[in-house]
Scaffold this motif. Structure first.
Motif, PDB file in Angstrom:
ATOM      1  N   GLN A  66       0.623  -1.299  -0.220  1.00  0.00           N
ATOM      2  CA  GLN A  66       0.037  -0.031  -0.013  1.00  0.00           C
ATOM      3  C   GLN A  66       1.319   1.053  -0.332  1.00  0.00           C
ATOM      4  OE1 GLN A  66      -3.220  -0.491   3.058  1.00  0.00           O
ATOM      5  NE2 GLN A  66      -3.681  -2.866   2.180  1.00  0.00           N
ATOM      6  N   ILE A  67       2.010   1.377  -0.566  1.00  0.00           N
ATOM      7  CA  ILE A  67       3.011   2.634  -1.096  1.00  0.00           C
ATOM      8  C   ILE A  67       1.946   2.724  -2.445  1.00  0.00           C
ATOM      9  CG2 ILE A  67       5.166   2.775  -1.159  1.00  0.00           C
ATOM     10  CD1 ILE A  67       5.946   0.874   0.549  1.00  0.00           C
ATOM     11  N   HIS A  68       1.760   3.717  -2.274  1.00  0.00           N
ATOM     12  CA  HIS A  68       1.054   4.324  -3.578  1.00  0.00           C
ATOM     13  C   HIS A  68       1.663   5.962  -4.646  1.00  0.00           C
ATOM     14  CE1 HIS A  68      -2.005   1.282  -3.613  1.00  0.00           C
ATOM     15  NE2 HIS A  68      -1.880   1.719  -2.491  1.00  0.00           N
ATOM     16  N   ASP A  69       2.303   6.883  -2.986  1.00  0.00           N
ATOM     17  CA  ASP A  69       2.869   7.837  -3.314  1.00  0.00           C
ATOM     18  C   ASP A  69       3.765   7.649  -4.265  1.00  0.00           C
ATOM     19  OD1 ASP A  69       3.637  10.776  -2.441  1.00  0.00           O
ATOM     20  OD2 ASP A  69       5.956   9.768  -3.045  1.00  0.00           O
ATOM     21  N   GLU A  70       3.291   8.881  -5.259  1.00  0.00           N
ATOM     22  CA  GLU A  70       3.836   8.373  -6.838  1.00  0.00           C
ATOM     23  C   GLU A  70       5.525   8.994  -6.959  1.00  0.00           C
ATOM     24  OE1 GLU A  70       2.935   7.213  -9.696  1.00  0.00           O
ATOM     25  OE2 GLU A  70       1.507   6.143  -8.514  1.00  0.00           O
ATOM     26  N   ASP A  71       6.167   9.771  -6.306  1.00  0.00           N
ATOM     27  CA  ASP A  71       7.444  10.009  -5.907  1.00  0.00           C
ATOM     28  C   ASP A  71       8.542   9.129  -5.498  1.00  0.00           C
ATOM     29  OD1 ASP A  71       6.578  12.811  -7.407  1.00  0.00           O
ATOM     30  OD2 ASP A  71       6.556  13.669  -4.892  1.00  0.00           O
ATOM     31  N   THR A  72       7.445   8.166  -4.062  1.00  0.00           N
ATOM     32  CA  THR A  72       8.051   7.599  -3.358  1.00  0.00           C
ATOM     33  C   THR A  72       8.321   6.253  -4.669  1.00  0.00           C
ATOM     34  OG1 THR A  72       7.526   7.842  -1.498  1.00  0.00           O
ATOM     35  CG2 THR A  72       8.515   5.354  -1.636  1.00  0.00           C
ATOM     36  N   ARG A  73       7.284   5.603  -5.496  1.00  0.00           N
ATOM     37  CA  ARG A  73       7.293   5.164  -6.104  1.00  0.00           C
ATOM     38  C   ARG A  73       8.653   4.919  -7.337  1.00  0.00           C
ATOM     39  NH1 ARG A  73       2.678   1.312  -5.896  1.00  0.00           N
ATOM     40  NH2 ARG A  73       2.557   1.099  -8.202  1.00  0.00           N
ATOM     41  N   TYR A  74       7.749   6.116  -8.057  1.00  0.00           N
ATOM     42  CA  TYR A  74       9.151   7.052  -9.110  1.00  0.00           C
ATOM     43  C   TYR A  74      10.383   6.479  -8.164  1.00  0.00           C
ATOM     44  CZ  TYR A  74      11.531   9.344 -12.434  1.00  0.00           C
ATOM     45  OH  TYR A  74      13.108   9.945 -12.895  1.00  0.00           O
ATOM     46  N   LEU A  75      10.643   6.894  -7.427  1.00  0.00           N
ATOM     47  CA  LEU A  75      12.385   6.736  -6.990  1.00  0.00           C
ATOM     48  C   LEU A  75      12.756   5.413  -6.533  1.00  0.00           C
ATOM     49  CD1 LEU A  75      12.408  10.270  -4.370  1.00  0.00           C
ATOM     50  CD2 LEU A  75      13.478   9.529  -6.822  1.00  0.00           C
ATOM     51  N   VAL A  76      11.870   4.739  -6.367  1.00  0.00           N
ATOM     52  CA  VAL A  76      11.653   3.072  -6.171  1.00  0.00           C
ATOM     53  C   VAL A  76      12.480   2.321  -7.481  1.00  0.00           C
ATOM     54  CG1 VAL A  76      11.115   0.728  -5.086  1.00  0.00           C
ATOM     55  CG2 VAL A  76      11.181   3.170  -4.090  1.00  0.00           C
ATOM     56  N   LEU A  77      11.256   3.182  -8.320  1.00  0.00           N
ATOM     57  CA  LEU A  77      11.677   2.168  -9.503  1.00  0.00           C
ATOM     58  C   LEU A  77      13.291   2.639 -10.698  1.00  0.00           C
ATOM     59  CD1 LEU A  77       8.351   2.284 -10.742  1.00  0.00           C
ATOM     60  CD2 LEU A  77       9.577  -0.515 -10.214  1.00  0.00           C
ATOM     61  N   LEU A  78      13.509   3.676 -10.560  1.00  0.00           N
ATOM     62  CA  LEU A  78      14.497   4.495 -11.131  1.00  0.00           C
ATOM     63  C   LEU A  78      15.460   3.715 -10.474  1.00  0.00           C
ATOM     64  CD1 LEU A  78      16.231   6.801 -12.639  1.00  0.00           C
ATOM     65  CD2 LEU A  78      15.996   7.149 -11.012  1.00  0.00           C
ATOM     66  N   VAL A  79      15.717   3.842  -9.159  1.00  0.00           N
ATOM     67  CA  VAL A  79      16.688   2.926  -8.295  1.00  0.00           C
ATOM     68  C   VAL A  79      17.001   1.347  -8.739  1.00  0.00           C
ATOM     69  CG1 VAL A  79      17.993   2.752  -6.192  1.00  0.00           C
ATOM     70  CG2 VAL A  79      17.065   4.563  -6.698  1.00  0.00           C
ATOM     71  N   LEU A  80      16.184   1.221  -8.877  1.00  0.00           N
ATOM     72  CA  LEU A  80      16.156  -0.130  -8.474  1.00  0.00           C
ATOM     73  C   LEU A  80      16.230  -0.361 -10.412  1.00  0.00           C
ATOM     74  CD1 LEU A  80      15.063  -3.122  -8.475  1.00  0.00           C
ATOM     75  CD2 LEU A  80      13.048  -2.938  -9.451  1.00  0.00           C
ATOM     76  N   SER A  81      15.964  -0.019 -11.263  1.00  0.00           N
ATOM     77  CA  SER A  81      16.526   0.168 -13.093  1.00  0.00           C
ATOM     78  C   SER A  81      17.643   0.508 -13.021  1.00  0.00           C
ATOM     79  CB  SER A  81      15.850   1.000 -13.602  1.00  0.00           C
ATOM     80  OG  SER A  81      14.141   0.374 -13.681  1.00  0.00           O
ATOM     81  N   GLU A  82      18.495   1.307 -12.260  1.00  0.00           N
ATOM     82  CA  GLU A  82      19.781   1.715 -12.469  1.00  0.00           C
ATOM     83  C   GLU A  82      20.671   0.444 -11.707  1.00  0.00           C
ATOM     84  OE1 GLU A  82      20.797   3.972 -14.600  1.00  0.00           O
ATOM     85  OE2 GLU A  82      19.235   5.090 -14.367  1.00  0.00           O
ATOM     86  N   LEU A  83      19.946  -0.082 -10.889  1.00  0.00           N
ATOM     87  CA  LEU A  83      21.219  -1.209  -9.795  1.00  0.00           C
ATOM     88  C   LEU A  83      21.317  -2.225 -11.181  1.00  0.00           C
ATOM     89  CD1 LEU A  83      20.634  -0.333  -6.265  1.00  0.00           C
ATOM     90  CD2 LEU A  83      22.204   0.818  -7.570  1.00  0.00           C
ATOM     91  N   PHE A  84      19.793  -2.382 -11.719  1.00  0.00           N
ATOM     92  CA  PHE A  84      19.385  -3.842 -11.904  1.00  0.00           C
ATOM     93  C   PHE A  84      20.699  -3.906 -13.267  1.00  0.00           C
ATOM     94  CE2 PHE A  84      17.839  -7.859 -14.887  1.00  0.00           C
ATOM     95  CZ  PHE A  84      17.091  -8.151 -13.693  1.00  0.00           C
ATOM     96  N   THR A  85      20.581  -3.031 -14.065  1.00  0.00           N
ATOM     97  CA  THR A  85      21.189  -2.382 -15.153  1.00  0.00           C
ATOM     98  C   THR A  85      22.377  -2.381 -15.045  1.00  0.00           C
ATOM     99  OG1 THR A  85      18.859  -1.403 -16.425  1.00  0.00           O
ATOM    100  CG2 THR A  85      20.822  -1.124 -17.247  1.00  0.00           C
ATOM    101  N   ASN A  86      23.111  -2.108 -14.064  1.00  0.00           N
ATOM    102  CA  ASN A  86      24.333  -2.120 -13.940  1.00  0.00           C
ATOM    103  C   ASN A  86      24.665  -2.895 -13.671  1.00  0.00           C
ATOM    104  OD1 ASN A  86      24.954   0.800 -14.058  1.00  0.00           O
ATOM    105  ND2 ASN A  86      24.867   1.091 -12.168  1.00  0.00           N
ATOM    106  N   ALA A  87      24.195  -4.182 -12.935  1.00  0.00           N
ATOM    107  CA  ALA A  87      24.659  -5.438 -12.831  1.00  0.00           C
ATOM    108  C   ALA A  87      24.014  -6.526 -13.302  1.00  0.00           C
ATOM    109  CB  ALA A  87      23.722  -6.248 -11.209  1.00  0.00           C
ATOM    110  N   ILE A  88      23.767  -5.868 -14.700  1.00  0.00           N
ATOM    111  CA  ILE A  88      23.683  -6.833 -15.350  1.00  0.00           C
ATOM    112  C   ILE A  88      24.256  -6.890 -16.978  1.00  0.00           C
ATOM    113  CG2 ILE A  88      22.266  -7.583 -18.419  1.00  0.00           C
ATOM    114  CD1 ILE A  88      19.586  -7.081 -16.613  1.00  0.00           C
ATOM    115  N   GLN A  89      24.631  -5.201 -16.496  1.00  0.00           N
ATOM    116  CA  GLN A  89      26.363  -4.782 -17.308  1.00  0.00           C
ATOM    117  C   GLN A  89      27.112  -5.294 -17.540  1.00  0.00           C
ATOM    118  OE1 GLN A  89      25.108  -0.596 -18.603  1.00  0.00           O
ATOM    119  NE2 GLN A  89      27.686  -0.778 -19.850  1.00  0.00           N
ATOM    120  N   TYR A  90      27.543  -5.461 -15.881  1.00  0.00           N
ATOM    121  CA  TYR A  90      29.543  -5.477 -15.422  1.00  0.00           C
ATOM    122  C   TYR A  90      29.588  -6.183 -14.653  1.00  0.00           C
ATOM    123  CZ  TYR A  90      29.469  -0.372 -16.792  1.00  0.00           C
ATOM    124  OH  TYR A  90      30.010   0.820 -17.155  1.00  0.00           O
ATOM    125  N   SER A  91      28.674  -7.792 -14.376  1.00  0.00           N
ATOM    126  CA  SER A  91      28.592  -9.315 -13.951  1.00  0.00           C
ATOM    127  C   SER A  91      28.624  -9.570 -15.468  1.00  0.00           C
ATOM    128  CB  SER A  91      27.949  -8.782 -13.401  1.00  0.00           C
ATOM    129  OG  SER A  91      27.889 -10.813 -13.197  1.00  0.00           O
TER     130      SER A  91
END
Length: 174
Positions: A66-91
């Motif tokens: 029940q985390i519906h705040d759009e700013d929080t969701r945006y930041l979580v998904l941005l951070v997740l995308s960056e970290l996941f993409t880096n893990a794929i690219q550099y591992s």
């Protein structure tokens, strides 16, 4: 870092799930969208096509929490995308493990890869004409804390804490 005492759910995502996305979503997301799990662990193939699947699964977990705040969701998904993409690219590893959990004031995100290369995640400051190299800078700007742990086998965990929106009640019925 994520507390280990919280109730968690684990999901093993395969290349078949990713190839059949979004139809495969219902086979991975429980009916309550992980509402009872304060933490979810997603084990994913190290494929670029897995990034939007991971985001979609985390969106479902955020719904369940029940985390519906759009700013929080945006930041979580941005951070997740960056970290996941880096893990794929550099591992060189075949899998990436994403963990996301909730504490009283933060959402904690960890992305772990099995390494296989001596590359260590570090923040760069590329010039304005460079298209890449800003991922960890975005993570640093989008989170209250972030860090990394590199093991002797070159496996790596990069983590970040994203503050829950101040003044927004999370986990309360709408």
């Amino acid at each position: 870092m994520l507390p280990t005492t919280m109730h968690s759910a684990e999901v093993m995502v395969t290349a078949r799930h990713i190839a059949g996305w979004p139809e495969e979503r219902n086979s991975l997301v429980p009916a309550d969208c992980w509402g009872s799990a304060q933490r979810v662990v997603l084990r994913m193939p190290a494929l670029k096509r897995a990034v939007p699947v991971c985001r979609s699964l985390v969106r479902s977990w955020l719904d369940g929490q029940q985390i519906h705040d759009e700013d929080t969701r945006y930041l979580v998904l941005l951070v997740l995308s960056e970290l996941f993409t880096n893990a794929i690219q550099y591992s060189a590893g075949p899998r990436v493990t994403c963990r996301i959990g909730k504490s009283e004031n933060h959402l904690h995100i960890e992305v772990h890869d099995r390494g296989g290369t001596p590359s260590v995640p570090r923040m760069r400051r590329p010039g304005p004409s460079r298209e890449h190299g800003r991922g960890l800078e975005l993570v640093a700007k989008s989170s209250s804390q972030w860090g990394r742990r590199v093991e002797a086998d070159h496996s790596c965990t990069v983590w970040a804490a994203v503050p829950l929106a101040i003044g927004v009640r999370h986990g309360a019925a709408p």
